[in-house]
Design a protein around this motif. Structure first.
Motif, mmCIF file in Angstrom:
data_model
loop_
_atom_site.group_PDB
_atom_site.id
_atom_site.type_symbol
_atom_site.label_atom_id
_atom_site.label_comp_id
_atom_site.label_asym_id
_atom_site.label_seq_id
_atom_site.Cartn_x
_atom_site.Cartn_y
_atom_site.Cartn_z
ATOM 1 N N UNK A 1 -1.650 27.951 -0.483
ATOM 2 C CA UNK A 1 -1.148 29.276 -0.882
ATOM 3 C C UNK A 1 -0.300 29.925 0.204
ATOM 4 N N UNK A 2 0.300 31.068 -0.172
ATOM 5 C CA UNK A 2 1.102 31.911 0.724
ATOM 6 C C UNK A 2 2.356 31.190 1.217
ATOM 7 N N UNK A 3 2.902 30.356 0.355
ATOM 8 C CA UNK A 3 4.150 29.674 0.664
ATOM 9 C C UNK A 3 5.142 29.970 -0.452
ATOM 10 N N UNK A 4 6.327 30.443 -0.076
ATOM 11 C CA UNK A 4 7.361 30.789 -1.043
ATOM 12 C C UNK A 4 8.495 29.770 -1.063
ATOM 13 N N UNK A 5 8.274 28.594 -0.493
ATOM 14 C CA UNK A 5 9.327 27.586 -0.452
ATOM 15 C C UNK A 5 9.729 27.119 -1.847
ATOM 16 N N UNK A 6 8.776 27.071 -2.764
ATOM 17 C CA UNK A 6 9.046 26.609 -4.124
ATOM 18 C C UNK A 6 9.121 27.751 -5.130
ATOM 19 N N UNK A 7 9.159 28.981 -4.666
ATOM 20 C CA UNK A 7 9.270 30.121 -5.561
ATOM 21 C C UNK A 7 8.029 30.993 -5.506
ATOM 22 N N UNK A 8 8.173 32.216 -6.038
ATOM 23 C CA UNK A 8 7.081 33.186 -5.969
ATOM 24 C C UNK A 8 5.894 32.791 -6.830
ATOM 25 N N UNK A 9 6.105 31.936 -7.843
ATOM 26 C CA UNK A 9 4.986 31.518 -8.682
ATOM 27 C C UNK A 9 3.966 30.688 -7.903
ATOM 28 N N UNK B 1 2.892 31.405 -4.948
ATOM 29 C CA UNK B 1 2.328 32.240 -3.887
ATOM 30 C C UNK B 1 0.848 31.937 -3.658
ATOM 31 N N UNK B 2 0.108 31.660 -4.729
ATOM 32 C CA UNK B 2 -1.321 31.356 -4.621
ATOM 33 C C UNK B 2 -1.599 29.863 -4.537
ATOM 34 N N UNK B 3 -0.547 29.052 -4.424
ATOM 35 C CA UNK B 3 -0.720 27.615 -4.333
ATOM 36 C C UNK B 3 -0.557 26.930 -5.681
ATOM 37 N N UNK B 4 -0.870 25.655 -5.709
ATOM 38 C CA UNK B 4 -0.746 24.855 -6.929
ATOM 39 C C UNK B 4 -1.991 23.995 -7.102
ATOM 40 N N UNK B 5 -2.230 23.556 -8.351
ATOM 41 C CA UNK B 5 -3.426 22.760 -8.622
ATOM 42 C C UNK B 5 -3.153 21.273 -8.410
ATOM 43 N N UNK B 6 -4.066 20.423 -8.883
ATOM 44 C CA UNK B 6 -3.972 18.992 -8.629
ATOM 45 C C UNK B 6 -2.794 18.349 -9.333
ATOM 46 N N UNK B 7 -2.217 19.024 -10.334
ATOM 47 C CA UNK B 7 -1.044 18.493 -11.029
ATOM 48 C C UNK B 7 0.228 19.236 -10.647
ATOM 49 N N UNK B 8 0.154 20.069 -9.627
ATOM 50 C CA UNK B 8 1.326 20.791 -9.168
ATOM 51 C C UNK B 8 1.685 21.997 -10.008
ATOM 52 N N UNK B 9 0.774 22.487 -10.819
ATOM 53 C CA UNK B 9 1.049 23.667 -11.639
ATOM 54 C C UNK B 9 0.731 24.925 -10.836
ATOM 55 N N UNK B 10 1.584 25.953 -10.887
ATOM 56 C CA UNK B 10 1.366 27.161 -10.069
ATOM 57 C C UNK B 10 0.110 27.902 -10.497
ATOM 58 N N UNK B 11 -0.760 28.205 -9.542
ATOM 59 C CA UNK B 11 -2.019 28.872 -9.844
ATOM 60 C C UNK B 11 -1.808 30.306 -10.333
ATOM 61 N N UNK B 12 -0.800 30.992 -9.789
ATOM 62 C CA UNK B 12 -0.558 32.372 -10.205
ATOM 63 C C UNK B 12 -0.239 32.438 -11.689
ATOM 64 N N UNK B 13 0.624 31.553 -12.161
ATOM 65 C CA UNK B 13 0.970 31.538 -13.579
ATOM 66 C C UNK B 13 -0.230 31.166 -14.433
ATOM 67 N N UNK B 14 -1.032 30.224 -13.977
ATOM 68 C CA UNK B 14 -2.191 29.796 -14.767
ATOM 69 C C UNK B 14 -3.254 30.888 -14.829
ATOM 70 N N UNK B 15 -3.446 31.630 -13.738
ATOM 71 C CA UNK B 15 -4.420 32.719 -13.751
ATOM 72 C C UNK B 15 -3.972 33.826 -14.714
ATOM 73 N N UNK B 16 -2.685 34.133 -14.704
ATOM 74 C CA UNK B 16 -2.160 35.162 -15.614
ATOM 75 C C UNK B 16 -2.319 34.725 -17.063
#
Length: 310
Positions: free
Chosen positions: A70-78, A80-95
């Motif tokens: 988490x806390x990395x914006x290199x791949x975009x603001x989505x 921000x909270x990191x990504x899961x085991x398949x590379x899906x953004x956690x912020x989008x999945x939580x929303x």
């Protein structure tokens, strides 16, 4: 000439706006309840608009971002909270997961609240024989642990949203039934109910016009607390693997999927777990405020607090 013809037509809306202003002012005086309400409104907005805005991003896989910290914006603001085991953004999945999580909890609370309140009104105002039958039914439901009953039923049925709502609603009916019956047994002895009987009011009118409005504030407070309990129960079922199944997603399911990565990717389970904790805490804070605000005997605490602050 009646009083309504003398008063201007804008008087009633002004009174309604005044009541809303008073409630907002009382909410602002309790800062914990105010910020809890803001968080819950944000969660509801995420549940309503999240799937439309971030639905595609929540399922888009990117193996290069697998378990991204988490806390990395290199791949975009989505991300921000990191990504899961398949590379899906956690912020989008939580929303996106907020919709299923809150929808199941809201559906179960509404169904159990309506059914329990109606049965409680009948049990509290009808004859002893009918009341005993209804209360024995509540005792049968309460004799089984709610989570265990849900596990057994969902193990035999398909774990869908509808089945989860029905199971959780049935297990929570006795809470509203017993509370409503106790309130009705006390309110039916009051003077205004006896006066309504003397004036020839029917039983249905007495129950729904005079008794039910007195019970609603208590039921609202219980429903606010029960919402948090049902949400935790749904999360527990998803954690056990008999709740919502992929590709659908809930906060509890995200915690279950992230538990195997706790040693090297703690954020997979931490962020959805934090969403559950904050929502539950906000509901409890709002429930405490609701109990005080709807009780005329305790409302003075908020009013005095406002005058001291002013």
């Amino acid at each position: 000439m009646t009083m309504s013809s003398i008063l201007p037509s804008t008087q009633i809306p002004a009174k309604q706006r005044g009541k809303a202003h008073v409630l907002i002012g009382m909410l602002w005086r309790d800062k914990f309840a105010f910020f809890a309400t803001v968080f819950l409104i944000l969660a509801v907005l995420c549940a309503i608009f999240g799937p439309m805005l971030l639905g595609e991003a929540a399922v888009a896989q990117n193996l290069r971002a697998r378990n991204l910290a988490p806390f990395s914006l290199d791949r975009g603001w989505l991300f921000l909270l990191g990504a899961d085991a398949l590379g899906r953004p956690l912020l989008a999945r939580i929303v996106v997961a907020a919709q299923n999580t809150l929808m199941i909890a809201a559906g179960a609370v509404v169904c159990s609240g309506v059914a329990g309140a109606l049965l409680g009104l009948v049990a509290g105002y009808s004859s002893d024989r009918v009341s005993n039958v209804i209360m024995r039914l509540a005792d049968v439901i309460m004799s089984f642990p709610s989570l265990l009953l849900a596990v057994i039923v969902l193990y035999m049925l398909a774990p869908s949203v509808g089945n989860i709502v029905i199971v959780l609603a049935v297990t929570r009916i006795p809470v509203y039934l017993r509370t409503t019956r106790a309130e009705v047994l006390e309110i039916r002895q009051r003077m205004f109910v006896q006066a309504a009987k003397v004036m020839g009011a029917s039983s249905l009118r007495i129950v729904f016009r005079h008794i039910l409005p007195m019970v609603v504030p208590t039921l609202v407070t219980i429903a606010t607390l029960d919402f948090a309990f049902v949400m935790l129960a749904e999360s527990s079922l998803s954690f056990l693997g008999i709740g919502i199944q992929p590709p659908e997603v809930t906060w509890g399911l995200m915690v279950a999927q992230g538990k195997q990565y706790l040693t090297n990717a703690w954020w997979l389970a931490f962020w959805p777990g934090l969403a559950i904790i904050l929502t539950t805490l906000s509901l409890n804070l709002l429930s405490n405020w609701t109990r005080v605000a709807l009780d005329p005997a305790q409302r003075w605490r908020l009013e005095i607090g406002g005058r001291k602050n002013g």
